[in-house]
Enzyme design. Structure first.
Site, PDB file in Angstrom:
ATOM      1  N   ALA A  54     -10.025   5.566   4.089  1.00 25.09           N
ATOM      2  CA  ALA A  54      -9.749   6.810   4.814  1.00 25.09           C
ATOM      3  C   ALA A  54     -10.983   7.681   4.816  1.00 25.09           C
ATOM      4  CB  ALA A  54      -8.727   7.683   4.243  1.00 25.09           C
ATOM      5  N   GLY A  55     -11.419   8.117   6.158  1.00 27.62           N
ATOM      6  CA  GLY A  55     -12.436   8.729   6.547  1.00 27.62           C
ATOM      7  C   GLY A  55     -13.844   8.213   6.769  1.00 27.62           C
TER       8      GLY A  55
ATOM      9  N   GLY B  62      -8.849   9.172   9.473  1.00 25.75           N
ATOM     10  CA  GLY B  62      -9.156   9.316  10.822  1.00 25.75           C
ATOM     11  C   GLY B  62     -10.153  10.239  11.116  1.00 25.75           C
TER      12      GLY B  62
ATOM     13  N   LYS C 163       0.915  -1.243  -0.039  1.00 25.54           N
ATOM     14  CA  LYS C 163       0.002   0.172  -0.068  1.00 25.54           C
ATOM     15  C   LYS C 163       0.844   1.122  -0.009  1.00 25.54           C
ATOM     16  CE  LYS C 163      -3.438   2.681   2.303  1.00 25.54           C
ATOM     17  NZ  LYS C 163      -4.169   2.930   3.815  1.00 25.54           N
TER      18      LYS C 163
ATOM     19  N   ASN D 105      -9.818   1.608   9.444  1.00 23.82           N
ATOM     20  CA  ASN D 105      -9.149   1.298  10.804  1.00 23.82           C
ATOM     21  C   ASN D 105      -9.590   2.188  11.952  1.00 23.82           C
ATOM     22  OD1 ASN D 105      -5.748   1.523  11.009  1.00 23.82           O
ATOM     23  ND2 ASN D 105      -7.192   0.773  12.609  1.00 23.82           N
ATOM     24  N   THR D 106      -9.418   3.214  11.997  1.00 20.54           N
ATOM     25  CA  THR D 106      -9.937   4.246  13.072  1.00 20.54           C
ATOM     26  C   THR D 106     -11.144   3.923  13.667  1.00 20.54           C
ATOM     27  OG1 THR D 106      -8.306   5.983  12.167  1.00 20.54           O
ATOM     28  CG2 THR D 106     -10.051   6.359  13.865  1.00 20.54           C
TER      29      THR D 106
END
EC number: 2.8.1.10
Length: 256
Positions: A182-183, A156, A95, A204-205
């Site tokens: 992301a987001g 995040g 990645k 993830n977050t």
């Protein structure tokens, strides 16, 4: 079934390894998510030791590892990190992340394209994290990237699909898998991404910082499955006007 380069995945949910309270919780959440592809930052693991606190449980879980170059600020730094990862982990999968500004963590389009072209030529399977720029995503595809990973919102931030209009263009024109990265903050964001045509999402977050990461991981798994099933079922088209689902006058005419 999702195919990227030489691998196939049953799950359309990819996960990360950062921000978890413990390695045990991380593995439990990944298992609950059903994810088969897990990304990890090279700067967070000891590549010389396979019994590293993060690396060892991931290897034991049998997931495909996707090392990332998070922390790289230039193409040269990312290429260097990629070779370290390939030597240590024995994988060509990468990645690609290059974000020079630590405040916003937005990917550098110029350095990303430059690094991607070189890494593909060097035999890497490159999945670049990039802005939701249709032109850039097409260029990344043309230089040989195995997929593109445009952002939904800053890393995040949990803001969701703030770039939806551009994501729709990227999805429409892509001939490689599109992974929204992301987001994504709640499961409904993931479902929306799959409904609109994305091939997968990376989360993830939103999982790691939840009060109950394991149950949140389950929720994301179900949301991704629901979004994919909804898309495959052929949703009805949107309309400006109302359309009755039941006769409006038939019972009046019958009683007249």
């Amino acid at each position: 079934m999702l195919r990227i380069a030489d691998k196939t995945f049953d799950s359309h949910l990819f996960t990360g390894t950062g921000k978890f309270a413990s390695s045990q919780l991380m593995v439990e959440a990944i298992r609950a998510s059903g994810s088969q592809l897990v990304t990890l930052a090279m700067k967070r693991v000891d590549l010389r030791q396979h019994n590293d606190a993060i690396l060892e449980p991931l290897i034991a879980a049998g997931v495909t590892l996707l090392p990332n170059t998070s922390g790289a600020k230039t193409a040269e730094e990312a290429i260097f990190a990629a070779h370290l990862a390939r030597e240590a982990l024995g994988t060509n999968w990468l990645k690609l992340e290059i974000h020079p500004d630590a405040r916003w963590l937005l990917p550098d389009p110029i350095e990303t394209l430059k690094a991607a072209e070189t890494l593909v030529q060097q035999g890497f399977v490159v999945l670049p994290y990039c802005g939701a720029d249709p032109v850039l995503c097409k260029r990344l595809e043309e230089v040989g990237c195995a997929a593109v990973m445009p952002l939904g919102a800053p890393i995040g931030s949990n803001q969701g699909l703030e770039t939806r209009a551009m994501l729709e263009i990227i999805i429409q024109q892509a001939t490689v898998p599109v992974v929204v990265d992301a987001g994504i903050g709640v499961p409904s964001h993931a479902a929306q991404a799959l409904e609109m045509g994305a091939d997968a999402v990376l989360v993830n977050t939103a999982i790691a910082v939840a009060d109950d990461p394991v149950n949140m991981a389950k929720a994301f798994r179900l949301a991704v499955e629901a979004g994919l099933l909804a898309r495959q079922s052929g949703p009805g088209s949107r309309s400006y006007f109302a359309h009755a689902t039941s006769p409006l006058t038939g019972f009046l005419e019958a009683s007249a």
